[in-house]
Design a protein around this motif. Sequence first.
Motif, PDB file in Angstrom:
ATOM      1  N   ASN A 105     -13.488  -0.943 -43.033  1.00 57.33           N
ATOM      2  CA  ASN A 105     -14.118  -2.255 -42.910  1.00 57.33           C
ATOM      3  C   ASN A 105     -14.063  -3.062 -44.197  1.00 57.33           C
ATOM      4  O   ASN A 105     -14.534  -4.193 -44.239  1.00 57.33           O
ATOM      5  N   PHE A 106     -13.502  -2.492 -45.229  1.00 57.53           N
ATOM      6  CA  PHE A 106     -13.492  -3.139 -46.541  1.00 57.53           C
ATOM      7  C   PHE A 106     -12.843  -4.527 -46.514  1.00 57.53           C
ATOM      8  O   PHE A 106     -13.455  -5.495 -46.952  1.00 57.53           O
ATOM      9  N   PRO A 107     -11.621  -4.675 -45.976  1.00 59.04           N
ATOM     10  CA  PRO A 107     -11.017  -6.015 -45.947  1.00 59.04           C
ATOM     11  C   PRO A 107     -11.822  -7.016 -45.116  1.00 59.04           C
ATOM     12  O   PRO A 107     -11.971  -8.178 -45.506  1.00 59.04           O
ATOM     13  N   ILE A 108     -12.364  -6.586 -43.999  1.00 56.64           N
ATOM     14  CA  ILE A 108     -13.150  -7.489 -43.158  1.00 56.64           C
ATOM     15  C   ILE A 108     -14.434  -7.895 -43.880  1.00 56.64           C
ATOM     16  O   ILE A 108     -14.841  -9.059 -43.824  1.00 56.64           O
ATOM     17  N   ASN A 109     -15.066  -6.964 -44.577  1.00 56.75           N
ATOM     18  CA  ASN A 109     -16.271  -7.297 -45.340  1.00 56.75           C
ATOM     19  C   ASN A 109     -15.965  -8.294 -46.450  1.00 56.75           C
ATOM     20  O   ASN A 109     -16.769  -9.184 -46.732  1.00 56.75           O
ATOM     21  N   ILE A 110     -14.811  -8.153 -47.079  1.00 55.05           N
ATOM     22  CA  ILE A 110     -14.407  -9.118 -48.109  1.00 55.05           C
ATOM     23  C   ILE A 110     -14.245 -10.494 -47.488  1.00 55.05           C
ATOM     24  O   ILE A 110     -14.717 -11.501 -48.031  1.00 55.05           O
ATOM     25  N   ILE A 111     -13.588 -10.557 -46.333  1.00 60.17           N
ATOM     26  CA  ILE A 111     -13.384 -11.839 -45.659  1.00 60.17           C
ATOM     27  C   ILE A 111     -14.725 -12.456 -45.278  1.00 60.17           C
ATOM     28  O   ILE A 111     -14.927 -13.665 -45.430  1.00 60.17           O
ATOM     29  N   LYS A 112     -15.663 -11.644 -44.808  1.00 58.89           N
ATOM     30  CA  LYS A 112     -16.998 -12.160 -44.462  1.00 58.89           C
ATOM     31  C   LYS A 112     -17.692 -12.747 -45.685  1.00 58.89           C
ATOM     32  O   LYS A 112     -18.311 -13.813 -45.604  1.00 58.89           O
ATOM     33  N   LYS A 113     -17.594 -12.069 -46.817  1.00 57.67           N
ATOM     34  CA  LYS A 113     -18.220 -12.576 -48.045  1.00 57.67           C
ATOM     35  C   LYS A 113     -17.591 -13.885 -48.483  1.00 57.67           C
ATOM     36  O   LYS A 113     -18.295 -14.815 -48.899  1.00 57.67           O
ATOM     37  N   VAL A 114     -16.257 -13.979 -48.387  1.00 57.92           N
ATOM     38  CA  VAL A 114     -15.571 -15.222 -48.741  1.00 57.92           C
ATOM     39  C   VAL A 114     -16.036 -16.348 -47.814  1.00 57.92           C
ATOM     40  O   VAL A 114     -16.311 -17.463 -48.272  1.00 57.92           O
ATOM     41  N   CYS A 115     -16.147 -16.067 -46.531  1.00 65.50           N
ATOM     42  CA  CYS A 115     -16.590 -17.081 -45.563  1.00 65.50           C
ATOM     43  C   CYS A 115     -18.023 -17.531 -45.853  1.00 65.50           C
ATOM     44  O   CYS A 115     -18.328 -18.730 -45.781  1.00 65.50           O
ATOM     45  N   ASN A 116     -18.903 -16.589 -46.176  1.00 68.38           N
ATOM     46  CA  ASN A 116     -20.295 -16.944 -46.497  1.00 68.38           C
ATOM     47  C   ASN A 116     -20.362 -17.850 -47.723  1.00 68.38           C
ATOM     48  O   ASN A 116     -21.081 -18.854 -47.737  1.00 68.38           O
ATOM     49  N   LYS A 117     -19.600 -17.500 -48.748  1.00 67.09           N
ATOM     50  CA  LYS A 117     -19.565 -18.318 -49.960  1.00 67.09           C
ATOM     51  C   LYS A 117     -18.976 -19.693 -49.660  1.00 67.09           C
ATOM     52  O   LYS A 117     -19.483 -20.711 -50.138  1.00 67.09           O
ATOM     53  N   PHE A 118     -17.930 -19.720 -48.849  1.00 65.82           N
ATOM     54  CA  PHE A 118     -17.289 -20.975 -48.475  1.00 65.82           C
ATOM     55  C   PHE A 118     -18.274 -21.886 -47.745  1.00 65.82           C
ATOM     56  O   PHE A 118     -18.324 -23.090 -48.002  1.00 65.82           O
ATOM     57  N   GLU A 119     -19.062 -21.318 -46.833  1.00 65.08           N
ATOM     58  CA  GLU A 119     -20.079 -22.095 -46.101  1.00 65.08           C
ATOM     59  C   GLU A 119     -21.070 -22.740 -47.059  1.00 65.08           C
ATOM     60  O   GLU A 119     -21.426 -23.912 -46.906  1.00 65.08           O
ATOM     61  N   GLU A 120     -21.540 -21.958 -48.038  1.00 59.24           N
ATOM     62  CA  GLU A 120     -22.532 -22.450 -48.989  1.00 59.24           C
ATOM     63  C   GLU A 120     -21.992 -23.582 -49.854  1.00 59.24           C
ATOM     64  O   GLU A 120     -22.734 -24.498 -50.208  1.00 59.24           O
TER      65      GLU A 120
END
Length: 90
Positions: A4-19
């Motif tokens: 799940n490491f790559p997907i978790n990285i993508i989720k973190k990038v998306c969260n930061k992008f939203e903010e």
Amino acid sequence: MWKNFPINIIKKVCNKFEEENEDVVEPIVVFGVTDLAQDGVTIRVMGKSKPLKQWAMENELRKAIKLKLDEENIEIPYRKVQIVNGGCKN
């Protein structure tokens, strides 16, 4: 953990992008792997933007994801061809 490491990285990038991006009007959702192919893996990400901002937002988000994956040394798979000359004699 690694699976799940790559997907978790993508989720973190998306969260930061939203903010950081005021053009995002609904949370970005990472659906996960939707396709496995010989030369790539498709991970579906979906979000909603202000009208006529979707293309710029999509490009910015793709770039942010790619830069973070590179930073984490996660290679994007691509088709590779190797030609071997075995020293054949006619």
